[in-house]
Scaffold this active site. Structure first.
Site, mmCIF file in Angstrom:
data_model
loop_
_atom_site.group_PDB
_atom_site.id
_atom_site.type_symbol
_atom_site.label_atom_id
_atom_site.label_comp_id
_atom_site.label_asym_id
_atom_site.label_seq_id
_atom_site.Cartn_x
_atom_site.Cartn_y
_atom_site.Cartn_z
ATOM 1 N N GLN A 1 3.290 9.982 0.856
ATOM 2 C CA GLN A 1 4.550 9.239 0.943
ATOM 3 C C GLN A 1 5.452 9.442 -0.276
ATOM 4 O O GLN A 1 6.617 9.082 -0.241
ATOM 5 C CB GLN A 1 4.276 7.734 1.108
ATOM 6 C CG GLN A 1 3.701 7.391 2.463
ATOM 7 C CD GLN A 1 3.535 5.896 2.589
ATOM 8 O OE1 GLN A 1 2.547 5.332 2.140
ATOM 9 N NE2 GLN A 1 4.513 5.219 3.175
ATOM 10 N N CYS B 1 5.982 0.115 7.402
ATOM 11 C CA CYS B 1 5.628 1.242 6.548
ATOM 12 C C CYS B 1 6.838 1.574 5.683
ATOM 13 O O CYS B 1 7.961 1.610 6.185
ATOM 14 C CB CYS B 1 5.257 2.433 7.435
ATOM 15 S SG CYS B 1 4.862 3.915 6.508
ATOM 16 N N LEU B 2 6.602 1.819 4.403
ATOM 17 C CA LEU B 2 7.718 2.121 3.501
ATOM 18 C C LEU B 2 8.432 3.416 3.896
ATOM 19 O O LEU B 2 9.583 3.614 3.530
ATOM 20 C CB LEU B 2 7.224 2.208 2.052
ATOM 21 C CG LEU B 2 6.717 0.889 1.452
ATOM 22 C CD1 LEU B 2 6.157 1.123 0.050
ATOM 23 C CD2 LEU B 2 7.809 -0.174 1.413
ATOM 24 N N HIS C 1 -4.293 1.753 7.371
ATOM 25 C CA HIS C 1 -2.933 2.310 7.491
ATOM 26 C C HIS C 1 -2.726 3.436 6.471
ATOM 27 O O HIS C 1 -2.237 4.514 6.810
ATOM 28 C CB HIS C 1 -1.927 1.169 7.291
ATOM 29 C CG HIS C 1 -0.486 1.579 7.281
ATOM 30 N ND1 HIS C 1 0.425 1.152 8.220
ATOM 31 C CD2 HIS C 1 0.203 2.383 6.431
ATOM 32 C CE1 HIS C 1 1.612 1.692 7.943
ATOM 33 N NE2 HIS C 1 1.508 2.435 6.859
ATOM 34 N N GLU C 2 -3.143 3.184 5.224
ATOM 35 C CA GLU C 2 -2.910 4.184 4.166
ATOM 36 C C GLU C 2 -3.827 5.398 4.345
ATOM 37 O O GLU C 2 -3.412 6.530 4.095
ATOM 38 C CB GLU C 2 -3.114 3.571 2.776
ATOM 39 C CG GLU C 2 -2.218 2.376 2.450
ATOM 40 C CD GLU C 2 -0.750 2.594 2.737
ATOM 41 O OE1 GLU C 2 -0.280 3.754 2.691
ATOM 42 O OE2 GLU C 2 -0.068 1.597 3.034
ATOM 43 N N GLY D 1 0.845 -1.189 0.000
ATOM 44 C CA GLY D 1 0.000 0.000 0.000
ATOM 45 C C GLY D 1 0.875 1.232 0.000
ATOM 46 O O GLY D 1 2.036 1.176 0.416
ATOM 47 N N HIS E 1 -2.394 7.823 6.700
ATOM 48 C CA HIS E 1 -1.333 8.677 6.128
ATOM 49 C C HIS E 1 -1.909 9.995 5.603
ATOM 50 O O HIS E 1 -1.232 11.020 5.630
ATOM 51 C CB HIS E 1 -0.646 7.972 4.951
ATOM 52 C CG HIS E 1 0.510 7.087 5.342
ATOM 53 N ND1 HIS E 1 1.643 7.567 5.940
ATOM 54 C CD2 HIS E 1 0.716 5.756 5.178
ATOM 55 C CE1 HIS E 1 2.497 6.561 6.143
ATOM 56 N NE2 HIS E 1 1.958 5.452 5.682
HETATM 57 NI NI NI Z 1 2.804 3.570 5.715
#
Ligand code: NI
Length: 168
Positions: free
Chosen positions: A51, A92-93, A134-135, A46, A138
């Site tokens: 991000q 998380c990236l 989660h996304e 995701g 963000h």
């Molecule tokens: Ni994330």
């Protein structure tokens, strides 16, 4: 669109509330496709537009419930129903090398637009529900480390600090 790069914590864009998308056009389409590419090349499941440094309410999510693996693009997503509570390990990236158990609702309904401007209403559970929550967080500048206990968070932030120090 130029290749997108994933912004790493503590980049301030990760803490901004992202803007509602009012009109869907080529920019949004290119952004979404670029995000899918960036997500996949980082082996993520995701990704949210902030991000990649774009403060717009767009997320892409690998459709883990579907074998065809067509990623979902959700524009202006809103979680309209939440049920249950379950712990699951998240990463998380934008927080490379960090993971923690995070408690979240188990079942959700999300309403959003797709790239054609159609209204989507998706009921999700399991991993898909986890990724969507989660996304969507963000987009409000919320990271998974905000959802864990203070001591654990302090430890993780120390670890992140150490990483940054080692890099330079
Ligand atoms: Ni994330």
């Amino acid at each position: 669109m130029a290749k997108l790069y994933i912004k790493i914590y503590p980049n301030p864009v990760l803490r901004k509330k992202a803007r509602h998308v009012g009109k869907l056009g080529d920019d949004e389409r290119k952004l979404a496709y670029g995000m899918i590419e960036a997500m996949r090349s980082a082996s993520g499941v995701g990704l949210a537009a902030p991000q990649v440094g774009i403060s717009k309410r767009i997320i892409v999510v690998e459709n883990v419930d579907n074998d065809k693996k067509a990623a979902l693009v959700l524009i202006n997503p809103r979680i309209t129903r939440k049920k249950g509570n379950v712990n699951f390990c998240e990463g998380c990236l934008s927080l490379p090398g960090i993971s923690s158990d995070v408690a979240r609702p188990e079942f959700i309904t999300v309403e959003a637009l797709n790239l054609d401007g159609d209204i989507l209403k998706i009921n999700a559970d399991g991993l898909l529900a986890r990724i969507i929550q989660h996304e969507t967080d963000h987009l409000d500048g919320i990271l998974f480390i905000d959802k864990i206990g203070f001591l654990k968070r302090r430890k993780i932030i120390k670890q992140l600090g150490a990483k940054v120090c080692m890099k330079f």
